[in-house]
Each structure stands twice: as structure tokens, then as C-alpha cells.
Write a protein that holds these residues in place. Structure first.
Motif, PDB file in Angstrom:
ATOM      1  N   UNK A   1    -132.477   3.996 -53.745  1.00 33.99           N
ATOM      2  CA  UNK A   1    -132.777   4.862 -52.332  1.00 33.99           C
ATOM      3  C   UNK A   1    -133.099   4.057 -51.171  1.00 33.99           C
ATOM      4  N   UNK A   2    -132.266   4.404 -50.160  1.00 31.36           N
ATOM      5  CA  UNK A   2    -132.483   3.922 -48.702  1.00 31.36           C
ATOM      6  C   UNK A   2    -133.280   4.975 -47.932  1.00 31.36           C
ATOM      7  N   UNK A   3    -133.801   4.285 -46.882  1.00 30.45           N
ATOM      8  CA  UNK A   3    -134.560   5.415 -45.978  1.00 30.45           C
ATOM      9  C   UNK A   3    -134.500   4.916 -44.517  1.00 30.45           C
ATOM     10  N   UNK A   4    -134.259   5.927 -43.655  1.00 26.91           N
ATOM     11  CA  UNK A   4    -134.275   5.783 -42.153  1.00 26.91           C
ATOM     12  C   UNK A   4    -135.204   6.563 -41.387  1.00 26.91           C
ATOM     13  N   UNK A   5    -135.580   6.211 -40.296  1.00 28.68           N
ATOM     14  CA  UNK A   5    -136.348   7.226 -39.554  1.00 28.68           C
ATOM     15  C   UNK A   5    -135.458   8.243 -38.945  1.00 28.68           C
ATOM     16  N   UNK A   6    -135.978   9.615 -38.799  1.00 31.89           N
ATOM     17  CA  UNK A   6    -135.196  10.571 -38.305  1.00 31.89           C
ATOM     18  C   UNK A   6    -135.398  10.654 -36.693  1.00 31.89           C
ATOM     19  N   UNK A   7    -134.969  11.160 -36.207  1.00 29.76           N
ATOM     20  CA  UNK A   7    -135.236  11.152 -34.541  1.00 29.76           C
ATOM     21  C   UNK A   7    -136.069  12.294 -34.358  1.00 29.76           C
ATOM     22  N   UNK A   8    -136.861  12.195 -33.534  1.00 22.82           N
ATOM     23  CA  UNK A   8    -138.181  13.367 -33.283  1.00 22.82           C
ATOM     24  C   UNK A   8    -137.796  13.386 -31.545  1.00 22.82           C
ATOM     25  N   UNK A   9    -138.288  14.636 -31.154  1.00 24.45           N
ATOM     26  CA  UNK A   9    -138.319  14.854 -29.729  1.00 24.45           C
ATOM     27  C   UNK A   9    -139.301  14.108 -28.842  1.00 24.45           C
ATOM     28  N   UNK A  10    -140.403  13.750 -29.346  1.00 29.67           N
ATOM     29  CA  UNK A  10    -141.217  12.974 -28.533  1.00 29.67           C
ATOM     30  C   UNK A  10    -142.111  12.272 -29.648  1.00 29.67           C
ATOM     31  N   UNK A  11    -142.817  11.119 -29.197  1.00 28.28           N
ATOM     32  CA  UNK A  11    -143.569  10.232 -29.808  1.00 28.28           C
ATOM     33  C   UNK A  11    -144.524   9.497 -29.067  1.00 28.28           C
ATOM     34  N   UNK A  12    -145.960   9.667 -29.282  1.00 27.50           N
ATOM     35  CA  UNK A  12    -146.971   9.019 -28.700  1.00 27.50           C
ATOM     36  C   UNK A  12    -147.930   8.151 -29.674  1.00 27.50           C
ATOM     37  N   UNK A  13    -147.769   6.615 -29.543  1.00 33.17           N
ATOM     38  CA  UNK A  13    -148.392   5.801 -30.354  1.00 33.17           C
ATOM     39  C   UNK A  13    -149.708   5.506 -29.558  1.00 33.17           C
ATOM     40  N   UNK A  14    -150.772   5.342 -30.537  1.00 36.24           N
ATOM     41  CA  UNK A  14    -152.092   5.217 -30.335  1.00 36.24           C
ATOM     42  C   UNK A  14    -152.397   4.141 -31.203  1.00 36.24           C
ATOM     43  N   UNK A  15    -152.639   2.624 -30.936  1.00 37.79           N
ATOM     44  CA  UNK A  15    -152.889   1.914 -32.076  1.00 37.79           C
ATOM     45  C   UNK A  15    -151.959   1.876 -33.066  1.00 37.79           C
ATOM     46  N   UNK A  16    -152.362   2.065 -34.592  1.00 42.24           N
ATOM     47  CA  UNK A  16    -151.578   1.996 -35.631  1.00 42.24           C
ATOM     48  C   UNK A  16    -150.933   3.330 -35.953  1.00 42.24           C
ATOM     49  N   UNK A  17    -151.431   4.395 -35.223  1.00 41.28           N
ATOM     50  CA  UNK A  17    -151.012   5.901 -35.343  1.00 41.28           C
ATOM     51  C   UNK A  17    -150.244   6.272 -34.419  1.00 41.28           C
ATOM     52  N   UNK A  18    -149.757   7.570 -34.852  1.00 42.27           N
ATOM     53  CA  UNK A  18    -148.844   8.364 -33.678  1.00 42.27           C
ATOM     54  C   UNK A  18    -148.968   9.756 -33.959  1.00 42.27           C
ATOM     55  N   UNK A  19    -148.454  10.237 -32.902  1.00 42.23           N
ATOM     56  CA  UNK A  19    -148.211  11.946 -32.820  1.00 42.23           C
ATOM     57  C   UNK A  19    -146.823  12.124 -32.318  1.00 42.23           C
ATOM     58  N   UNK A  20    -146.230  12.707 -33.104  1.00 44.50           N
ATOM     59  CA  UNK A  20    -144.802  13.210 -33.030  1.00 44.50           C
ATOM     60  C   UNK A  20    -144.462  14.623 -32.730  1.00 44.50           C
ATOM     61  N   UNK A  21    -143.593  14.992 -31.997  1.00 45.74           N
ATOM     62  CA  UNK A  21    -143.240  16.436 -31.780  1.00 45.74           C
ATOM     63  C   UNK A  21    -141.777  16.391 -32.425  1.00 45.74           C
ATOM     64  N   UNK A  22    -141.836  17.085 -33.560  1.00 49.90           N
ATOM     65  CA  UNK A  22    -140.426  17.197 -34.489  1.00 49.90           C
ATOM     66  C   UNK A  22    -140.361  18.689 -34.951  1.00 49.90           C
ATOM     67  N   UNK A  23    -139.136  19.292 -35.012  1.00 51.17           N
ATOM     68  CA  UNK A  23    -138.850  20.665 -35.429  1.00 51.17           C
ATOM     69  C   UNK A  23    -139.719  21.581 -34.931  1.00 51.17           C
TER      70      UNK A  23
END
Length: 89
Positions: A1-23
Motif C-alpha cells: 500500500x502507498x499513501x499520500x496526503x490529501x489536499x485540505x482547504x486550510x491548515x494551521x500548524x502549531x508545534x507538532x500538531x495541526x488544525x485542518x479544514x477539510x470537507x
């Protein structure tokens, strides 16, 4: 199996975590999930991803590839990554 990230509408990264806007949803992304997305800008083999994640986050207890399959399945269900099996183009 192969994996790749899907596009998101927006992403905010804080340190090692993030908040994303998707769907139309805002999702808080854990450090592990954020690393999966960071390491899969292009199609990446699940075994290679497991090695890179172990180097970044430490060795898990159990088979890293099998444990990663569950993580990837959850991320795919959330629309954060895409997968393809070896038989797909």
C-alpha cells in the motif's frame, strides 16, 4: 500500500500538531497524524512511512506496519490521506 496526503482547504500548524479544514470540517490533527501528512507529500510506501515515523516518534510496541494501517485507515476516512494498493496505477 502507498499513501499520500490529501489536499485540505486550510491548515494551521502549531508545534507538532495541526488544525485542518477539510470537507467542511475543522479537525485537530495529532502529532502522529501530522507527521504522516508531512512525510507523504508524494506517494510513499507504507513500510517506508513506518520507518520514518519510528525514527521521529520512537518504535511502537508491535508490528509498525500493521499498526500504521489502522492509523492510515482513520486518516483516509477523515479525508486527510489517500491510499492505493500495488495493483492500482
Amino acid at each position: 500500500m502507498r499513501v499520500r496526503r490529501a489536499p485540505v482547504l486550510d491548515e494551521v500548524v502549531r508545534g507538532e500538531e495541526a488544525v485542518v479544514l477539510v470537507q467542511g470540517q475543522i479537525l485537530r490533527v495529532s502529532a502522529l497524524a501530522h507527521s504522516v501528512r508531512e512525510l507523504t507529500a508524494d506517494w510513499t510506501d507504507l513500510g517506508d512511512l513506518a520507518v520514518a515515523l519510528a525514527a521521529r516518534h520512537g518504535e511502537p510496541e508491535g508490528d509498525p506496519v500493521e499498526l500504521l494501517r489502522a492509523v492510515v485507515a482513520d486518516l483516509e476516512a477523515a479525508g486527510l490521506v489517500e491510499t492505493e494498493s500495488p495493483s492500482q496505477p
